[in-house]
Enzyme design. Structure first.
Site, PDB file in Angstrom:
ATOM      1  N   THR A   1       0.982  -1.059  -0.194  1.00 25.36           N
ATOM      2  CA  THR A   1       0.127   0.380   0.309  1.00 25.36           C
ATOM      3  C   THR A   1       0.879   1.516  -0.026  1.00 25.36           C
ATOM      4  OG1 THR A   1      -0.224  -0.633   2.775  1.00 25.36           O
ATOM      5  CG2 THR A   1      -1.896  -1.006   1.096  1.00 25.36           C
ATOM      6  N   ASP A   2       2.106   1.238   0.700  1.00 28.41           N
ATOM      7  CA  ASP A   2       2.673   2.502   0.926  1.00 28.41           C
ATOM      8  C   ASP A   2       2.987   3.092  -0.730  1.00 28.41           C
ATOM      9  OD1 ASP A   2       4.747   0.484   0.027  1.00 28.41           O
ATOM     10  OD2 ASP A   2       6.174   1.235   1.522  1.00 28.41           O
TER      11      ASP A   2
ATOM     12  N   ALA B   1      14.629 -11.981   4.111  1.00 28.77           N
ATOM     13  CA  ALA B   1      13.927 -12.877   5.543  1.00 28.77           C
ATOM     14  C   ALA B   1      12.163 -11.461   5.398  1.00 28.77           C
ATOM     15  CB  ALA B   1      13.801 -12.850   6.864  1.00 28.77           C
ATOM     16  N   GLY B   2      12.109 -10.758   4.477  1.00 29.12           N
ATOM     17  CA  GLY B   2      11.278  -9.194   4.463  1.00 29.12           C
ATOM     18  C   GLY B   2      11.367  -8.668   6.020  1.00 29.12           C
TER      19      GLY B   2
ATOM     20  N   SER C   1      15.901  -5.685   5.724  1.00 31.20           N
ATOM     21  CA  SER C   1      17.578  -5.707   5.965  1.00 31.20           C
ATOM     22  C   SER C   1      18.259  -4.626   5.369  1.00 31.20           C
ATOM     23  CB  SER C   1      18.846  -7.327   5.970  1.00 31.20           C
ATOM     24  OG  SER C   1      18.413  -7.496   4.552  1.00 31.20           O
ATOM     25  N   SER C   2      17.706  -4.811   3.842  1.00 35.56           N
ATOM     26  CA  SER C   2      18.708  -3.586   3.559  1.00 35.56           C
ATOM     27  C   SER C   2      18.096  -2.136   3.641  1.00 35.56           C
ATOM     28  CB  SER C   2      17.500  -3.873   1.507  1.00 35.56           C
ATOM     29  OG  SER C   2      15.933  -3.724   2.252  1.00 35.56           O
TER      30      SER C   2
ATOM     31  N   ASP D   1       9.440   0.196   4.697  1.00 36.08           N
ATOM     32  CA  ASP D   1      10.845   0.260   5.492  1.00 36.08           C
ATOM     33  C   ASP D   1      11.681   0.879   6.300  1.00 36.08           C
ATOM     34  OD1 ASP D   1       9.621  -2.201   4.141  1.00 36.08           O
ATOM     35  OD2 ASP D   1      11.214  -2.243   3.033  1.00 36.08           O
TER      36      ASP D   1
HETATM   37  C1  GLA Z   1       9.400  -3.962   0.988  1.00 37.08           C
HETATM   38  C2  GLA Z   1       9.073  -2.605   0.419  1.00 37.08           C
HETATM   39  C3  GLA Z   1       8.447  -2.193   1.148  1.00 37.08           C
HETATM   40  C4  GLA Z   1       6.495  -2.270   0.690  1.00 37.08           C
HETATM   41  C5  GLA Z   1       6.931  -4.060   0.763  1.00 37.08           C
HETATM   42  C6  GLA Z   1       5.530  -5.053   0.335  1.00 37.08           C
HETATM   43  O1  GLA Z   1       9.238  -4.016   1.660  1.00 37.08           O
HETATM   44  O2  GLA Z   1      10.370  -2.602   0.236  1.00 37.08           O
HETATM   45  O3  GLA Z   1       8.118  -0.201   0.477  1.00 37.08           O
HETATM   46  O4  GLA Z   1       6.404  -1.819  -0.637  1.00 37.08           O
HETATM   47  O5  GLA Z   1       7.785  -4.005  -0.037  1.00 37.08           O
HETATM   48  O6  GLA Z   1       4.982  -3.769   1.757  1.00 37.08           O
END
Ligand code: GLA
Length: 386
Positions: A30-31, A117-118, A121-122, A166
């Site tokens: 959504t971001d 891992a979602g 880390s980036s 993030d």
């Molecule tokens: C990654 C992106 C975020 C966001 C998510 C999904 O983490 O870096 O900006 O779009 O995916 O919600």
């Protein structure tokens, strides 16, 4: 190797920065549609140590994760073949566009964050570097400038057209709070993260399908297309954030089925984030968890960014009353699920789900319990400052 060992041994750290990973309770993809998200930083981080080296342009950055040294000439910045280097180079390049204050420095990067891992880390890598250099060279950039330049670094040097969530969560979070962020205005509200008696359990599929980056950019383009079509009639529509369900239905036969489903998901997910934050404020964790499940099903069937491993974990959790919410987290195609689980059942659930996951995929599932934590911190001589 020998060189790196002596580099680490002789390092005289002037500044240490803790740069955390993040979780997101709800509000996925959504971001970049100018919508709402509900993330927070976690208690796992990347630690950066910095020292100035008195040179004008030369820098050495040592990653203990890769046991690799990156040598940089600040006057000749260009993208590298290696992904981790591009996060660093991208940040330096973005800083150089707005300030000429960065001079030669050395840095040691020590990460506790699993890659892919979602848990971002980036963003932790980008923001920790930007934050540290801002302090070390007195660049006087605000936190939000650091967040935004880190996001731009990912666009320009890494090539992922990520949203702001993030980086924002990694820098701006506070202890025991979640952030309800409006990604259009960047206004945010901190909400008490009271999930008692439930704990936040992350289950890492330990898969990271290589579709992640290309499909991510494709989703962005699909959302953009829907916006283009609708904004021809409704010129106040600048993103999917301004599109309502009835508007979307009006355009149904001008959209492919895929485009319709993508936009439908985004509209619903934005509504879920707002509902979820109200439920959290009322401490209705059960209601909150139901929305997490709905979010996952939307990501699985409408937005199509899940994968069999993530779906398996979410399906498995549904047989356990002690788990009130479970969903994939982050960009998708692998990484972690986030689960709200009763504190008393964490250990036996981990045993059961690990066994079942191994049987199904022959892959080791890893897990950790986490807590909402503060964003980036500078540590100088033992004191901490946000
Ligand atoms: C990654 C992106 C975020 C966001 C998510 C999904 O983490 O870096 O900006 O779009 O995916 O919600």
């Amino acid at each position: 190797m020998v060189i790196n060992q002596s580099f680490v041994k002789d390092f005289k750290s002037e500044l240490v920065v803790d740069s955390p990973g993040r979780i997101n309770f709800i509000g996925e993809h959504t971001d970049y549609n100018n919508g709402f998200v509900l993330p927070t930083a976690i208690d796992k981080k990347i630690v950066f140590s910095f020292q100035k080296n008195d040179s004008e342009h030369m820098c050495k950055i040592y990653s203990s994760t890769y046991d690799e040294m990156l040598d940089i000439n600040l006057s000749k910045l260009e993208p590298s073949e290696k992904e981790w280097e591009n996060y660093i180079l991208g940040v330096l390049s973005e800083i150089s566009k707005i300030s000429d204050g960065v001079k030669g420095f050395d840095c040691i990067v020590d990460s506790q964050l699993p890659i892919g891992a979602g848990i971002s880390s980036s963003a932790a890598l980008e923001c920790g570097l930007a934050y540290g250099l801002n302090e070390l060279f007195n660049l006087n950039l605000s936190k939000i400038e650091l967040v935004e330049l880190s996001q731009r670094a990912e666009h320009s040097y890494v090539g992922t057209k990520c949203g702001i969530m993030d980086q924002f969560a990694s820098v701006m979070s506070e202890d025991k709070k979640v952030i309800l962020l409006d990604c259009r205005s960047k206004h945010y509200r901190l909400i008490e993260a009271n999930f008692e008696p439930y704990k936040i359990l992350l289950l890492n599929t330990n898969v990271s399908h290589n579709l992640a980056s290309s499909e991510y950019n494709t989703r962005r383009e699909e959302c953009e297309k829907v916006k283009e079509i609708i904004s021809k009639t409704y010129n106040k529509v600048k993103s999917l954030r301004e599109v309502t369900k009835s508007m979307l239905d009006e355009f149904r036969n001008k959209l492919t089925d895929v485009l319709y489903r993508r936009a439908y998901y985004v509209i619903e997910e934005n509504n879920r984030v707002l509902q979820a934050s109200e439920l959290l404020e009322k401490e209705d964790v059960q209601g909150f968890g139901k929305l997490m499940y709905q979010s996952h099903r939307g990501l699985q069937h409408l937005y199509e960014v899940s994968c069999p491993e993530l779906d398996f974990l979410v399906d498995f959790s549904e047989d356990y009353n002690e788990i009130v919410g479970s969903r994939m987290m982050g960009g998708g195609f692998g990484g972690c699920t986030i689960n709200l689980i009763h504190a008393d059942r964490v250990n036996d659930y981990i045993l059961n789900v690990k066994k079942a996951y191994r049987k199904e995929f022959d892959i080791e599932l890893t897990s950790f319990v986490t807590v909402p934590s503060h964003g980036t911190i500078i540590r100088t001589n033992g004191t901490k400052k946000h």
